[in-house]
Design a protein around this motif. Structure first.
Motif, PDB file in Angstrom:
ATOM      1  N   CYS A 149      -1.743   6.319 -10.100  1.00 48.58           N
ATOM      2  CA  CYS A 149      -2.588   5.667  -9.093  1.00 48.58           C
ATOM      3  C   CYS A 149      -3.612   6.629  -8.506  1.00 48.58           C
ATOM      4  N   MET A 198      -3.179   3.439 -12.875  1.00 46.68           N
ATOM      5  CA  MET A 198      -2.084   2.539 -12.503  1.00 46.68           C
ATOM      6  C   MET A 198      -2.573   1.093 -12.494  1.00 46.68           C
ATOM      7  N   GLY A 256       4.024   0.733  -9.835  1.00 43.04           N
ATOM      8  CA  GLY A 256       2.960   0.760  -8.829  1.00 43.04           C
ATOM      9  C   GLY A 256       3.338   0.009  -7.564  1.00 43.04           C
ATOM     10  N   ASP A 257       4.564   0.197  -7.087  1.00 46.90           N
ATOM     11  CA  ASP A 257       5.068  -0.606  -5.970  1.00 46.90           C
ATOM     12  C   ASP A 257       4.287  -0.453  -4.675  1.00 46.90           C
ATOM     13  N   CYS A 258       3.703   0.710  -4.420  1.00 46.96           N
ATOM     14  CA  CYS A 258       3.031   0.884  -3.131  1.00 46.96           C
ATOM     15  C   CYS A 258       1.556   0.507  -3.216  1.00 46.96           C
ATOM     16  N   GLY A 259       1.113   0.053  -4.375  1.00 47.52           N
ATOM     17  CA  GLY A 259      -0.261  -0.403  -4.499  1.00 47.52           C
ATOM     18  C   GLY A 259      -1.266   0.744  -4.614  1.00 47.52           C
ATOM     19  N   GLY A 260      -0.784   1.958  -4.840  1.00 46.89           N
ATOM     20  CA  GLY A 260      -1.716   3.063  -5.071  1.00 46.89           C
ATOM     21  C   GLY A 260      -1.854   4.028  -3.922  1.00 46.89           C
ATOM     22  N   ALA A 267       0.124   6.559  -3.249  1.00 52.15           N
ATOM     23  CA  ALA A 267       0.886   7.787  -3.516  1.00 52.15           C
ATOM     24  C   ALA A 267       2.118   7.865  -2.625  1.00 52.15           C
ATOM     25  N   CYS A 309       5.103   5.822  -3.379  1.00 52.01           N
ATOM     26  CA  CYS A 309       6.344   5.349  -3.989  1.00 52.01           C
ATOM     27  C   CYS A 309       6.786   6.153  -5.200  1.00 52.01           C
ATOM     28  N   GLY A 310       5.846   6.692  -5.933  1.00 49.77           N
ATOM     29  CA  GLY A 310       6.206   7.473  -7.115  1.00 49.77           C
ATOM     30  C   GLY A 310       6.582   6.644  -8.331  1.00 49.77           C
ATOM     31  N   THR A 311       6.313   5.343  -8.332  1.00 47.63           N
ATOM     32  CA  THR A 311       6.704   4.501  -9.468  1.00 47.63           C
ATOM     33  C   THR A 311       5.571   4.311 -10.478  1.00 47.63           C
ATOM     34  N   CYS A 312       4.620   5.219 -10.472  1.00 48.22           N
ATOM     35  CA  CYS A 312       3.510   5.131 -11.426  1.00 48.22           C
ATOM     36  C   CYS A 312       3.357   6.457 -12.163  1.00 48.22           C
ATOM     37  N   LEU A 354       0.626  11.126 -10.880  1.00 48.12           N
ATOM     38  CA  LEU A 354       0.799   9.753 -10.406  1.00 48.12           C
ATOM     39  C   LEU A 354      -0.442   9.008 -10.882  1.00 48.12           C
TER      40      LEU A 354
END
Ligand code: FAD
Ligand code: FES
Lengths: 106, 394
Positions: A86, A25, A38-42, A44, A46-49, A84
């Protein structure tokens, strides 16, 4: 130079240099690969990665662990080799890794 | 020109380039660091598990490659007639489009002694470094405020071997944001981790000679302290916008395209207030997901494209081995459905319904329920209560 390749849902490819020790990510966002947020910065969280690992690589990169699996389970674009990104920490041996990106990150 | 270099500013600058912005991009920030992830400040970073370098949102090389200029300075004033900003180190810069991403700052405690040495707030990396220097094992830390940041700080400091007390003024922790059952759960796990949680504990004053030595509660009791951390919420940084004559209502008022009341100025992140159709009212969110989304929309707007702020708000919190994920905002709920037992163990989901529709969910170590809830709420919230109560565990 070792590289990883991202294939967008409509077939565009983006290559990025593989940096050992960073997550897939991070490498994607560093190289402005569209389709990975990668909205939560890694964390696990947010699920955007979400990426789908090329089946030829699935065994080498391993499968998701429990928390990650929970995040993927409800995803409509989920496939057997979904991960994911990240949670995938890169190592040199992954030179040439290819992953596909889903149409939507959610 | 982007003012404020954190989650919103960094995303906005990156999205401007991705969206095809050809001109110069200047990202002005006053923390003297590369933009970094703020949530770990009370979690992994406070616990000493990572370095600021590892938390950089993007590396220095990224900004160089994208031709984004990082300017370590602070914007003092915006002159909208001339399209210029004044910098505190002197001089001024012209802009074609301005983005305000000034975020929020901590609310100060108005009690005598709150300015004693050893009393800290927690927002920036610099704040955390000071706390970490003072946080030797065995010392007594008193945390004022039982919100997410206070509780996360308690978990991190207790992990470092400090004796931790949390003082919450109302009758339960997380009282403003969760159902009583969820508050009771967090109260229980903190106690299980040997944190002394006190509710209905109103702070009268902080006492000490040079350094803080104790916190005096209404009723007279003094809780001894070697360090105190205050986490009683934040206030948006809206002064710059207000002085420039932009509309401000709690936050800088933005529309669905992240435009302020001046069409040449967009804004994003903790400093904004947005009329959310989903909730039918103006809301100022304090979350990374919303800062990032608003920033992407603001960048699109500045590039002449049309996107809207529509995403469902969500949030997360880590304390010990507990990962809480929250989908939606529960304001106005009239019913809850529990899946799992908050009174035992460490995994359950609390669903919030309004008139029978799902509006929010607090998911404790239940990532699957979180993703499920997000999807149901986005679709309009129609779901059977049985389905919630029986939803596969995970
Ligand atoms: C300890 C902590 C834990 C958190 N945990 C979570 C979490 O788990 N999940 C979550 O979603 N959110 C969390 N948050 C909230 C989240 O960090 C914020 O929503 C997010 O940082 C907002 O980003 P922002 O860019 O809008 O504002 P900020 O992060 O506040 O950044 C604004 C920046 O602008 C700078 N600035 C302000 N005025 C000027 C000026 N005039 N000139 C130049 N620079 C200026 C400020 O110094 C700052 O660097 C947490 C916050 C804190 C403090
Ligand atoms: S970056 Fe959020 S889940 Fe991977």
């Amino acid at each position: 130079m070792a590289v990883v390749t991202f294939v967008s849902h409509d077939g565009d490819t983006h290559q990025a240099p593989l940096e050992e020790g960073r997550s897939l990510m991070q490498v994607a966002t560093e190289n402005a690969v569209p389709g990975i947020d990668g909205d939560c910065g890694g964390e696990a969280a947010c699920g955007t990665c979400h990426v789908v690992v090329d089946p030829a690589w699935a065994e080498r990169v391993g499968s998701s662990e429990a928390g990650e699996e929970g995040m993927l389970a409800m995803n409509p674009e989920r496939e057997p080799t979904s991960r994911l990104s990240c949670q995938m920490v890169l190592c040199e041996a992954w030179d040439g890794l290819t992953v596909r990106l889903p149409e939507f990150q959610m | 020109m982007v003012v404020g270099a954190s989650h919103a500013g960094a995303q906005l600058a990156a999205s401007l380039r991705q969206g095809g912005w050809k001109g110069e991009i200047v990202l002005v920030g006053d923390e003297g660091t590369l933009p970094y992830q703020r949530p770990p400040m009370s979690k992994a970073y406070l616990a000493g598990k990572n370095t600021l370098d590892q938390l950089a949102i993007r590396s220095a090389a990224f900004y160089a490659k994208q031709e984004i200029t990082l300017l370590d300075d602070s914007v003092q004033a915006v002159d909208r007639t001339d399209g210029r900003v004044t910098l505190s180190r002197g001089g001024s810069l012209a802009y074609d489009e301005l983005a305000l991403c000034t975020g929020a700052r901590v609310r100060r405690l108005a009690a005598p002694g709150a300015d004693l040495c050893g009393v800290h707030y927690l927002r920036t990396a610099a704040d955390v470094e000071l706390i970490r220097e003072a946080a030797s094992p065995g010392r007594r830390a008193v945390i004022i405020g039982g919100g997410y940041i206070g509780l996360e700080t308690a978990a991190s400091l207790s992990g470092l071997g400090l004796q931790v007390s949390v003082l919450e003024a109302t009758e339960r922790v997380l009282g403003r944001v969760t159902a009583p059952e969820v508050s009771a759960f967090f109260d229980r796990i903190h106690r299980e981790e040997a944190v002394d949680v006190r509710t209905k504990a109103t702070v009268e004053e902080l006492v000490g000679t040079d350094r803080v030595q104790g916190v005096v509660l209404a009723g007279g009791e003094t809780v001894p302290a070697d360090l105190v951390i205050i986490g009683i919420g934040v206030e948006p940084n809206t002064e710059l916008a207000a002085a420039a004559g932009l509309q401000v209502d709690d936050g800088v008022v933005i529309d669905d395209h992240a435009r302020t009341s001046d069409p040449a100025i967009v804004a994003a992140g903790d400093c904004t207030s947005h009329l959310m159709t989903r909730y039918g009212r103006r809301i100022r969110l304090e979350s990374v997901s919303s800062a990032t989304e608003q920033a992407k929309v603001a960048a699109a707007t500045a590039c002449g494209k049309s996107q809207r702020i529509t995403a469902l708000p969500w949030f997360w919190s880590d304390q010990y081995d507990v990962k809480l994920q929250i989908a939606g905002i529960n304001t106005g709920y009239d019913e809850i459905v529990l899946n799992g037992d908050p009174a035992e163990g460490r995994d359950f989901t609390c669903y919030y319904l309004r008139r029978g529709e799902l509006i929010a969910a607090d998911c404790v170590n239940r990532p699957r329920d979180f993703m499920f809830s997000k999807q149901v709420i986005i679709r309009g919230g129609q779901v059977g209560r049985d389905e919630l109560a029986l939803q596969a565990v995970g």
